[in-house]
Design a protein around this motif. Structure first.
Motif, PDB file in Angstrom:
ATOM      1  N   GLN A 169     -14.684  53.372  10.379  1.00  0.00           N
ATOM      2  CA  GLN A 169     -13.793  54.103   9.477  1.00  0.00           C
ATOM      3  C   GLN A 169     -13.349  55.396  10.159  1.00  0.00           C
ATOM      4  O   GLN A 169     -14.179  56.149  10.658  1.00  0.00           O
ATOM      5  CB  GLN A 169     -14.530  54.442   8.177  1.00  0.00           C
ATOM      6  CG  GLN A 169     -13.773  55.323   7.208  1.00  0.00           C
ATOM      7  CD  GLN A 169     -12.794  54.548   6.350  1.00  0.00           C
ATOM      8  OE1 GLN A 169     -13.100  53.468   5.876  1.00  0.00           O
ATOM      9  NE2 GLN A 169     -11.617  55.108   6.137  1.00  0.00           N
ATOM     10  N   THR A 222     -24.762  40.689  -3.857  1.00  0.00           N
ATOM     11  CA  THR A 222     -24.149  41.849  -3.196  1.00  0.00           C
ATOM     12  C   THR A 222     -25.165  42.967  -3.063  1.00  0.00           C
ATOM     13  O   THR A 222     -25.989  43.180  -3.963  1.00  0.00           O
ATOM     14  CB  THR A 222     -22.931  42.344  -4.005  1.00  0.00           C
ATOM     15  OG1 THR A 222     -21.933  41.322  -4.006  1.00  0.00           O
ATOM     16  CG2 THR A 222     -22.351  43.614  -3.400  1.00  0.00           C
ATOM     17  N   ASN A 267     -10.399  52.576   2.397  1.00  0.00           N
ATOM     18  CA  ASN A 267     -11.694  52.108   2.853  1.00  0.00           C
ATOM     19  C   ASN A 267     -11.548  50.892   3.765  1.00  0.00           C
ATOM     20  O   ASN A 267     -10.779  49.967   3.472  1.00  0.00           O
ATOM     21  CB  ASN A 267     -12.584  51.735   1.667  1.00  0.00           C
ATOM     22  CG  ASN A 267     -13.040  52.957   0.896  1.00  0.00           C
ATOM     23  OD1 ASN A 267     -13.259  54.025   1.474  1.00  0.00           O
ATOM     24  ND2 ASN A 267     -13.180  52.814  -0.401  1.00  0.00           N
ATOM     25  N   ILE A 276     -18.441  47.648  11.230  1.00  0.00           N
ATOM     26  CA  ILE A 276     -17.243  48.195  10.625  1.00  0.00           C
ATOM     27  C   ILE A 276     -17.081  49.638  11.055  1.00  0.00           C
ATOM     28  O   ILE A 276     -18.062  50.320  11.360  1.00  0.00           O
ATOM     29  CB  ILE A 276     -17.310  48.054   9.079  1.00  0.00           C
ATOM     30  CG1 ILE A 276     -15.928  48.142   8.444  1.00  0.00           C
ATOM     31  CG2 ILE A 276     -18.280  49.059   8.492  1.00  0.00           C
ATOM     32  CD1 ILE A 276     -15.904  47.616   7.017  1.00  0.00           C
ATOM     33  N   THR A 291     -12.423  47.378   5.581  1.00  0.00           N
ATOM     34  CA  THR A 291     -13.050  46.117   5.196  1.00  0.00           C
ATOM     35  C   THR A 291     -13.013  45.163   6.383  1.00  0.00           C
ATOM     36  O   THR A 291     -12.078  45.190   7.188  1.00  0.00           O
ATOM     37  CB  THR A 291     -12.342  45.452   4.000  1.00  0.00           C
ATOM     38  OG1 THR A 291     -11.001  45.151   4.392  1.00  0.00           O
ATOM     39  CG2 THR A 291     -12.321  46.362   2.793  1.00  0.00           C
ATOM     40  N   GLU A 292     -14.065  44.352   6.481  1.00  0.00           N
ATOM     41  CA  GLU A 292     -14.142  43.303   7.484  1.00  0.00           C
ATOM     42  C   GLU A 292     -14.810  42.096   6.840  1.00  0.00           C
ATOM     43  O   GLU A 292     -16.029  42.010   6.761  1.00  0.00           O
ATOM     44  CB  GLU A 292     -14.971  43.754   8.700  1.00  0.00           C
ATOM     45  CG  GLU A 292     -14.309  44.741   9.607  1.00  0.00           C
ATOM     46  CD  GLU A 292     -13.177  44.151  10.443  1.00  0.00           C
ATOM     47  OE1 GLU A 292     -13.132  42.914  10.590  1.00  0.00           O
ATOM     48  OE2 GLU A 292     -12.356  44.943  10.943  1.00  0.00           O
ATOM     49  N   LYS A 330     -21.103  47.947   1.763  1.00  0.00           N
ATOM     50  CA  LYS A 330     -21.313  46.887   0.785  1.00  0.00           C
ATOM     51  C   LYS A 330     -21.186  45.542   1.475  1.00  0.00           C
ATOM     52  O   LYS A 330     -20.203  45.277   2.170  1.00  0.00           O
ATOM     53  CB  LYS A 330     -20.293  46.968  -0.359  1.00  0.00           C
ATOM     54  CG  LYS A 330     -20.570  45.959  -1.466  1.00  0.00           C
ATOM     55  CD  LYS A 330     -19.695  46.181  -2.694  1.00  0.00           C
ATOM     56  CE  LYS A 330     -18.333  45.582  -2.533  1.00  0.00           C
ATOM     57  NZ  LYS A 330     -17.560  45.608  -3.804  1.00  0.00           N
ATOM     58  N   ASN A 383     -17.501  52.239   1.229  1.00  0.00           N
ATOM     59  CA  ASN A 383     -17.043  53.196   0.228  1.00  0.00           C
ATOM     60  C   ASN A 383     -17.156  54.569   0.877  1.00  0.00           C
ATOM     61  O   ASN A 383     -18.244  55.128   0.983  1.00  0.00           O
ATOM     62  CB  ASN A 383     -17.900  53.116  -1.030  1.00  0.00           C
ATOM     63  CG  ASN A 383     -17.387  54.053  -2.119  1.00  0.00           C
ATOM     64  OD1 ASN A 383     -16.352  54.709  -1.966  1.00  0.00           O
ATOM     65  ND2 ASN A 383     -18.109  54.119  -3.214  1.00  0.00           N
ATOM     66  N   ARG A 420     -16.696  40.033   4.593  1.00  0.00           N
ATOM     67  CA  ARG A 420     -17.622  40.308   3.486  1.00  0.00           C
ATOM     68  C   ARG A 420     -18.159  41.739   3.492  1.00  0.00           C
ATOM     69  O   ARG A 420     -18.904  42.131   2.588  1.00  0.00           O
ATOM     70  CB  ARG A 420     -18.791  39.333   3.563  1.00  0.00           C
ATOM     71  CG  ARG A 420     -18.412  37.867   3.388  1.00  0.00           C
ATOM     72  CD  ARG A 420     -19.647  36.976   3.416  1.00  0.00           C
ATOM     73  NE  ARG A 420     -20.317  36.987   4.719  1.00  0.00           N
ATOM     74  CZ  ARG A 420     -21.470  37.603   4.942  1.00  0.00           C
ATOM     75  NH1 ARG A 420     -22.111  38.239   3.958  1.00  0.00           N
ATOM     76  NH2 ARG A 420     -22.020  37.560   6.149  1.00  0.00           N
ATOM     77  N   SER A 477     -17.562  45.823   3.469  1.00  0.00           N
ATOM     78  CA  SER A 477     -16.621  46.880   3.109  1.00  0.00           C
ATOM     79  C   SER A 477     -17.387  48.185   2.973  1.00  0.00           C
ATOM     80  O   SER A 477     -18.615  48.194   2.822  1.00  0.00           O
ATOM     81  CB  SER A 477     -15.887  46.547   1.809  1.00  0.00           C
ATOM     82  OG  SER A 477     -16.804  46.440   0.744  1.00  0.00           O
ATOM     83  N   SER A 509     -21.040  41.661   0.583  1.00  0.00           N
ATOM     84  CA  SER A 509     -20.826  40.706  -0.500  1.00  0.00           C
ATOM     85  C   SER A 509     -21.263  39.320  -0.070  1.00  0.00           C
ATOM     86  O   SER A 509     -21.249  38.995   1.125  1.00  0.00           O
ATOM     87  CB  SER A 509     -19.345  40.672  -0.897  1.00  0.00           C
ATOM     88  OG  SER A 509     -18.891  41.959  -1.253  1.00  0.00           O
TER      89      SER A 509
END
Lengths: 112, 114
Positions: free
Chosen positions: B51, B18, B58, B49, B60-61, B78, B67, B63, B65, B80
């Motif tokens: 926001q 990650t 938060n 992504i 997410t898509e 992030k 913050n 893997r 995401s 992952s």
């Protein structure tokens, strides 16, 4: 899928030449943009257009002009190319001013 | 005027691990959009992504995401389970709620080691 096509991937021009960079989008988007990408500086907006024949200056319009005679086509013009205009140029379009930007593959211009 | 800052010119991650890419921004607006775009080598930039500032949750898509810390004006990405195909230049971007131009950060070049 949205397709934004830039006419030339790589160009080499001489100082003082007039340069045309063409961009065509196939999704009937209202808004089109020209950005310049340089290492360490990210992308900087040169010009954008929210309608045919309409244009707005971005952050670095000096030395550039644009043309939007048809909805699908947005041209960037360097009237007299200079070495400091050597860069990657990215065209983008969006359906709405708040919408996602779709980018072309970029045109890498070298001015000698 | 709004500004976007990415303080990490380069990052590296081991495959399957990650990694977090940092982004801070400055604005006086209360409503706006934030984005992460990915530019693979010699390929076109794509949206990773998005926001909306008025949403506390938060985004997410798969893997990917974020913050989102509105008070701190921070918007980190992030990734992952990093994959070789994640290697790219990543740009953080800001857009006013009224629309118009995207303001980009300087970019972070991510390499993924097998």
């Amino acid at each position: 899928d949205v397709k934004v096509t830039q006419s030339s991937r790589y160009l080499v021009k001489r100082t003082g030449e007039k340069v045309f960079l063409e961009c065509v989008q196939d999704m009937d988007h209202e808004n089109m943009f020209w950005y310049r990408q340089d290492p360490g500086l990210g992308l900087r907006l040169i010009y954008f257009s929210y309608d045919v024949k309409m244009k707005e200056k971005g952050d670095i319009p000096e030395g550039y002009s644009v043309s939007r005679e048809k909805k699908e086509r947005f041209s960037l013009i360097l009237e007299s190319a200079s070495t400091n205009q050597t860069s990657m140029y990215l065209c983008a379009s969006s359906l709405q001013l708040t919408g996602e930007l779709f980018f072309g593959e970029g045109s890498r211009l070298t001015v000698l | 005027a709004q500004t976007v800052t990415q303080s990490q010119p380069e990052m590296s991650v081991q495959e399957a691990e990650t990694v977090t890419l940092s982004c801070t921004y400055d604005t006086s607006e209360s409503d706006y959009y934030l984005f992460w775009y990915k530019q693979p080598p010699s390929r076109q930039m794509i949206l990773v992504i998005r926001q909306e500032a008025y949403k506390q949750q938060n985004a997410t898509e798969n893997r990917f995401s974020v913050n989102f810390q509105k008070a701190a004006k921070s918007f980190s990405l992030k990734i992952s389970d990093s994959q070789l195909g994640d290697a790219a230049m990543y740009f953080c971007a800001y857009r006013s709620i009224q629309g118009g131009k995207l303001i980009f950060g300087q970019g972070t070049e991510l390499s993924v080691k097998p």
